[in-house]
Write a protein that holds these residues in place. Structure first.
Motif, mmCIF file in Angstrom:
data_model
loop_
_atom_site.group_PDB
_atom_site.id
_atom_site.type_symbol
_atom_site.label_atom_id
_atom_site.label_comp_id
_atom_site.label_asym_id
_atom_site.label_seq_id
_atom_site.Cartn_x
_atom_site.Cartn_y
_atom_site.Cartn_z
ATOM 1 N N PRO A 140 0.838 -1.210 0.000
ATOM 2 C CA PRO A 140 0.000 0.000 0.000
ATOM 3 C C PRO A 140 0.873 1.261 0.000
ATOM 4 N N VAL A 141 1.039 1.852 -1.159
ATOM 5 C CA VAL A 141 1.981 2.955 -1.339
ATOM 6 C C VAL A 141 1.287 4.305 -1.170
ATOM 7 N N THR A 142 1.937 5.210 -0.444
ATOM 8 C CA THR A 142 1.468 6.581 -0.269
ATOM 9 C C THR A 142 2.500 7.540 -0.855
ATOM 10 N N ILE A 143 2.014 8.575 -1.526
ATOM 11 C CA ILE A 143 2.890 9.574 -2.138
ATOM 12 C C ILE A 143 2.481 10.956 -1.653
ATOM 13 N N ASN A 144 3.427 11.692 -1.103
ATOM 14 C CA ASN A 144 3.202 13.090 -0.732
ATOM 15 C C ASN A 144 4.164 13.930 -1.563
ATOM 16 N N LEU A 181 -8.088 16.540 -3.538
ATOM 17 C CA LEU A 181 -8.730 15.993 -2.343
ATOM 18 C C LEU A 181 -9.928 15.096 -2.643
ATOM 19 N N GLN A 182 -10.288 15.026 -3.928
ATOM 20 C CA GLN A 182 -11.347 14.093 -4.323
ATOM 21 C C GLN A 182 -10.759 12.756 -4.793
ATOM 22 N N PHE A 183 -9.429 12.647 -4.728
ATOM 23 C CA PHE A 183 -8.720 11.444 -5.157
ATOM 24 C C PHE A 183 -8.896 11.229 -6.673
ATOM 25 N N GLY A 184 -8.358 10.134 -7.178
ATOM 26 C CA GLY A 184 -8.489 9.868 -8.608
ATOM 27 C C GLY A 184 -7.724 10.841 -9.481
ATOM 28 N N HIS A 185 -6.619 11.396 -8.983
ATOM 29 C CA HIS A 185 -5.793 12.307 -9.780
ATOM 30 C C HIS A 185 -5.381 11.631 -11.087
ATOM 31 N N LYS A 186 -5.270 12.412 -12.144
ATOM 32 C CA LYS A 186 -5.007 11.841 -13.478
ATOM 33 C C LYS A 186 -3.666 11.113 -13.574
ATOM 34 N N HIS A 187 -2.749 11.350 -12.637
ATOM 35 C CA HIS A 187 -1.453 10.665 -12.683
ATOM 36 C C HIS A 187 -1.479 9.286 -12.022
ATOM 37 N N VAL A 188 -2.522 8.986 -11.271
ATOM 38 C CA VAL A 188 -2.510 7.767 -10.449
ATOM 39 C C VAL A 188 -2.438 6.500 -11.304
ATOM 40 N N LYS A 189 -3.224 6.433 -12.365
ATOM 41 C CA LYS A 189 -3.216 5.237 -13.214
ATOM 42 C C LYS A 189 -1.840 5.024 -13.826
ATOM 43 N N PRO A 200 -3.914 1.058 -6.856
ATOM 44 C CA PRO A 200 -3.457 2.427 -7.049
ATOM 45 C C PRO A 200 -2.828 3.010 -5.791
ATOM 46 N N PRO A 201 -1.760 3.770 -5.934
ATOM 47 C CA PRO A 201 -1.162 4.424 -4.768
ATOM 48 C C PRO A 201 -2.048 5.562 -4.282
ATOM 49 N N LEU A 202 -1.916 5.907 -3.012
ATOM 50 C CA LEU A 202 -2.629 7.051 -2.446
ATOM 51 C C LEU A 202 -1.761 8.286 -2.680
#
Length: 322
Positions: A140-144, A181-189, A200-202
């Motif tokens: 479970p990957v998180t990216i800040n 903040l709604q998640f689903g950023h276009k870079h996630v896929k 998908p990473p957070l």
């Protein structure tokens, strides 16, 4: 010898201008331009797109798809800087350092997608660990991450420029802002697919009150693993993965010499370069690690990467214009 003809479709945008500036200084290629009055003329654009050796698309996604639909020549190579084709079948992902063989795929491809800035930093950190089995694909990957406001394109640049003018040197009212903040950023896929993750990473992006530069952080709670690697093992795996690469630099393990005052990892330290720096920090006692990538969102994160990919596609040294 005839010089390769290059057309930048969208050369007036942020990325297009940067690419043009880099290529216009070279004498080994010929830049083909379209008159401002004809930029929306599909017939004229199709004519130019099918007459050049490489077309670089610096357009919004829908406009990039339209441009690709106008290409009917199998001799024209397309390098797309939008997000439209970064996970599409038939397109090669333009991160030469992603894994062994990626550079050769780019060289042979007709269609290449330029990576996003955030994914470039993220993949530089995480891909070696997934590929070499130090992290499982279901981790479970998180990216800040935080980027300069130029990453938002013309509109955000103009907004910050107006704010700075109104404030006349006073601290900006928007020094730092978290978004997506709604998640689903276009870079996630894009991040998930090219990292080799099963989920998908957070991703938590932010924008700072500086024009360009970027820091991407990937915290790793290693205590969640049955057999967690040590910080030194993680660093060794990443350093080995990028051994010999010109544009991915892996800092020494736990190194603080590249930090401001030995404490702060500034986002702007590699601006105006095509370099992504990767850092590994860890505490083996608490089984925690932090991977950090630092890059110029307009360099290795956009125009620099595009020029590097163009050079590979043309079969010339990668560092030309960089």
């Amino acid at each position: 010898m005839t010089k390769p003809k290059i057309f930048i479709d969208g050369e007036s945008g942020t990325t297009g201008l940067q690419i043009y500036s880099r290529l216009n200084q070279r004498d080994d290629i010929e830049i083909v331009s379209i008159a401002a009055s004809q930029r929306k003329d599909a017939t004229e654009r199709a004519k130019i797109l099918n007459s050049v050796d490489v077309a670089i698309l610096c357009l919004p996604d829908d406009a990039a798809r339209e441009a690709v639909s106008l290409v009917n020549s199998t001799q024209v190579k397309i390098l797309d800087a939008s997000t439209a084709y970064r996970t599409a079948q038939g397109w090669v992902y333009g991160f030469p350092e992603l894994h062994p063989g990626q550079r050769e795929q780019i060289a042979k491809a007709q269609f290449v997608s330029n990576p996003g800035c955030y994914p470039t930093g993220f993949l530089a950190c995480i891909r070696p660990l997934i590929a070499q089995g130090l992290l499982p694909s279901n981790f479970p990957v998180t990216i800040n991450a935080v980027s300069g406001y130029s990453g938002g394109g013309k509109n955000l640049i103009q907004k910050y420029d107006r704010l700075h003018e109104q404030q006349k040197g006073v601290t900006s009212p928007y020094p730092y802002g978290v978004y997506g903040l709604q998640f689903g950023h276009k870079h996630v896929k894009e991040m998930q697919q090219h990292a080799g993750l099963t989920s998908p990473p957070l991703f938590v992006p932010a924008v700072g009150d500086f024009e360009q530069g970027m820091v991407v952080q990937v915290p790793l709670p290693l205590w969640t693993l049955d057999n967690p690697p040590s910080g030194a093992e993680i660093h060794q795996a990443i350093a080995h993965y990028y051994q010999g690469e010109k544009f991915v630099q892996v800092a020494p393990y736990q190194d603080t010499s590249l930090l401001r005052d030995g404490t702060f990892l500034d986002a702007i330290a590699v601006n105006n370069t095509n370099i992504v720096q990767v850092f590994v920090f860890a505490n083996d006692n608490t089984q925690e690690a932090l991977l950090v990538a630092r890059l110029d969102n307009l360099g290795k994160g956009a125009s620099g990467a595009a020029v590097q990919n163009l050079n590979i596609m043309l079969g010339v040294p990668e560092e030309l214009g960089l």
